[in-house]
Scaffold this motif. Structure first.
Motif, PDB file in Angstrom:
ATOM      1  N   LYS A 111       0.550   8.452  -2.380  1.00 41.49           N
ATOM      2  CA  LYS A 111       1.815   8.035  -3.404  1.00 41.49           C
ATOM      3  C   LYS A 111       2.968   8.761  -2.797  1.00 41.49           C
ATOM      4  CE  LYS A 111       0.809   4.628  -6.891  1.00 41.49           C
ATOM      5  NZ  LYS A 111       0.654   5.068  -8.085  1.00 41.49           N
ATOM      6  N   THR A 112       2.397  10.557  -3.083  1.00 49.54           N
ATOM      7  CA  THR A 112       3.213  11.871  -2.745  1.00 49.54           C
ATOM      8  C   THR A 112       3.360  12.108  -1.625  1.00 49.54           C
ATOM      9  OG1 THR A 112       0.444  12.707  -2.328  1.00 49.54           O
ATOM     10  CG2 THR A 112       2.143  13.202  -4.845  1.00 49.54           C
ATOM     11  N   ALA A 113       2.606  11.120  -0.523  1.00 46.49           N
ATOM     12  CA  ALA A 113       2.795  11.746   0.549  1.00 46.49           C
ATOM     13  C   ALA A 113       4.704  11.241   1.220  1.00 46.49           C
ATOM     14  CB  ALA A 113       1.765  10.819   1.707  1.00 46.49           C
ATOM     15  N   LYS A 114       4.186   9.549   0.291  1.00 44.56           N
ATOM     16  CA  LYS A 114       5.519   9.026   0.624  1.00 44.56           C
ATOM     17  C   LYS A 114       6.680   9.487  -0.004  1.00 44.56           C
ATOM     18  CE  LYS A 114       3.557   4.439   0.751  1.00 44.56           C
ATOM     19  NZ  LYS A 114       3.807   3.341   0.269  1.00 44.56           N
ATOM     20  N   LEU A 115       6.761  10.013  -0.638  1.00 47.51           N
ATOM     21  CA  LEU A 115       7.564  10.757  -1.586  1.00 47.51           C
ATOM     22  C   LEU A 115       8.078  12.124  -0.543  1.00 47.51           C
ATOM     23  CD1 LEU A 115       6.663  10.585  -5.142  1.00 47.51           C
ATOM     24  CD2 LEU A 115       8.947   9.295  -4.333  1.00 47.51           C
ATOM     25  N   ASN A 116       7.455  12.804  -0.368  1.00 49.96           N
ATOM     26  CA  ASN A 116       7.434  14.310   0.740  1.00 49.96           C
ATOM     27  C   ASN A 116       8.033  14.084   1.576  1.00 49.96           C
ATOM     28  OD1 ASN A 116       6.439  16.187  -0.942  1.00 49.96           O
ATOM     29  ND2 ASN A 116       4.435  15.577  -0.219  1.00 49.96           N
TER      30      ASN A 116
END
Length: 466
Positions: A213-218
């Motif tokens: 999830k954090t990878a997609k947001l970054n």
């Protein structure tokens, strides 16, 4: 609950927290096998409760729902559904399972019951934390973002970063803000959750999900280097836990159920022999089943025949008893009628003798004739007593039933009712009662009036009812 079962449940929980799902799965099935031998319904419902979540993690939807059903069945057998707090916990587990399988309506229904039970117990915040957090997450999933944010913001300040549920609450806040399009705020809560997980070293499965999830947001925010790093970490950790090449994942799906596992420890070289034995046993069971069915059918037929014969005999005996009783009543009625006639003839004869003696007395005027006449006196009272004794033997409940309906009847009126019951003529009644026929008719009229019978009512038919 036995210590061995308690230990296995504890270990299964630890394995689940570490995302070592196959070992957790194995431990739970060991609990089921032990609970069978120890006949522990409590252990069974706890095992099925945990299995429902494991099946949900690997998208085994039907198995997860079956496990929930089994959980409630064995919880009921264990008698724990009578305990409000335990019942609330089970409904929470059901809500969690249905939510993990995207059945949001059912999840909300179970969660409402759980919350209602906790409200009835006036539970503390810590006891309500799981239910409130799950409720907020369901709000997010059903797009009720304002209700979700309001509830999560009430929960978050009350738990510290060291709290075992801190990672869940912060992760849910991140999910909420992703849905609302507040990516930076969502990333803030996801990073905070990852920091908490690194310190607590648990919920490995949640960590895999958060890294993705954090990878997609970054990536959306232009932080490509960080996004690539997190995506690589997520893939590596995910493959080790859930990937198609994962040895632990492969083990999980090789196990179909605990009971087959307990006998499927044999080597491959014995498989053909096992199959032959199973086939032979199956044929044997089929023959036994066929024999049992035939025997059961024959027993059923025999039972039906015997029951019919018994019923027929019982019916015949009952009918015979009725006929015998009726015959006895008929005989007694005949005896009663004969007795009444004999009594009337006796009185008639005595009256004639008395009349003759009167004539002799007038002609002869002898003192001895007068003395003889005085001894011959028609005693109607004694005659009636003899008659009444025989009447009661035949009609035992007549006076009792008549007295309940008409308690105001005199003794002479009861005598008249008895003679009407026996269908005596007016002349016969007059002779037995020692009165004139006209007096009998007047007595009948007074009786009808006392019984409050209408003109159309038949006195004989009415009295024969008693």
């Amino acid at each position: 609950m036995p210590k061995a079962i308690q230990q296995n449940l504890k270990v299964a929980k630890e394995y689940t927290s570490q995302a070592n799902y196959p070992k957790a799965y194995d431990k739970l099935w060991e609990v089921l096998i032990l609970s069978d031998s120890l006949q522990s319904n409590e252990a069974k419902y706890l095992a099925y409760k945990n299995l429902s979540q494991l099946y949900s993690i690997f998208y085994e939807k039907e198995k997860a729902f079956t496990a929930i059903d089994s959980m409630f069945v064995y919880a009921n057998k264990a008698g724990v559904l009578k305990q409000a707090y335990t019942k609330s916990n089970l409904y929470y587990a059901a809500a969690l399972t249905y939510r993990m399988n995207n059945e949001f309506t059912k999840a909300s229904r179970y969660l409402r019951v759980s919350e209602h039970l906790l409200d009835s117990l006036h539970s503390s915040f810590n006891d309500r934390l799981y239910v409130l957090t799950e409720k907020a997450h369901l709000y997010t999933l059903t797009k009720n973002y304002s209700a979700s944010e309001q509830l999560l913001m009430q929960i978050a300040p009350k738990i510290s970063e060291t709290h075992h549920y801190a990672s869940i609450v912060n992760s849910m806040l991140g999910d909420l803000y992703v849905q609302k399009g507040a990516n930076r705020k969502a990333l803030q809560y996801f990073n905070k959750t990852l920091e908490i997980l690194s310190k607590q070293k648990n919920r490995v499965g949640l960590k895999v999900d958060l890294l993705e999830k954090t990878a997609k947001l970054n990536e959306k925010l232009g932080n490509y280097k960080t996004a690539l790093k997190q995506l690589t970490q997520s893939k590596a950790l995910g493959d080790s836990l859930f990937g198609g090449q994962s040895e632990r994942n492969k083990q999980l799906f090789e196990i179909n159920d605990a009971y087959r596992k307990s006998i499927a420890v044999h080597k491959r070289s014995k498989k053909e022999q096992e199959l032959r034995l199973i086939k032979a046993e199956k044929e044997k069971l089929n023959l036994q089943l066929l024999f049992a069915i035939v025997l059961l059918a024959l027993s059923g037929v025999a039972t039906v025949v015997v029951l019919r014969l018994i019923r027929k005999k019982h019916k015949a005996d009952k009918q015979l008893a009725i006929e015998r009783a009726q015959a006895e009543i008929d005989i007694k009625k005949k005896e009663l009628a004969v007795t009444a006639l004999q009594l009337m003839e006796k009185d008639k004869l005595l009256a004639e003798i008395k009349k003759g003696l009167d004539a002799v007395k007038r002609e002869e005027n002898k003192q001895s004739v007068a003395q003889l006449k005085s001894t011959i006196n028609v005693n109607t009272a004694k005659t009636w007593e003899e008659f009444e004794t025989r009447f009661v033997q035949v009609n035992s409940s007549f006076y009792k039933s008549l007295g309940k309906k008409h308690a105001n009847l005199s003794r002479s009126e009861l005598k008249l009712c008895a003679l009407i019951k026996l269908n005596f003529s007016t002349k016969e009644m007059a002779q037995l009662l020692g009165i004139s026929a006209d007096s009998v008719n007047k007595a009948r009229y007074r009786l009808r009036k006392k019984m409050e019978l209408s003109r159309d009512a038949n006195l004989v038919s009415y009295i024969n009812r008693f």
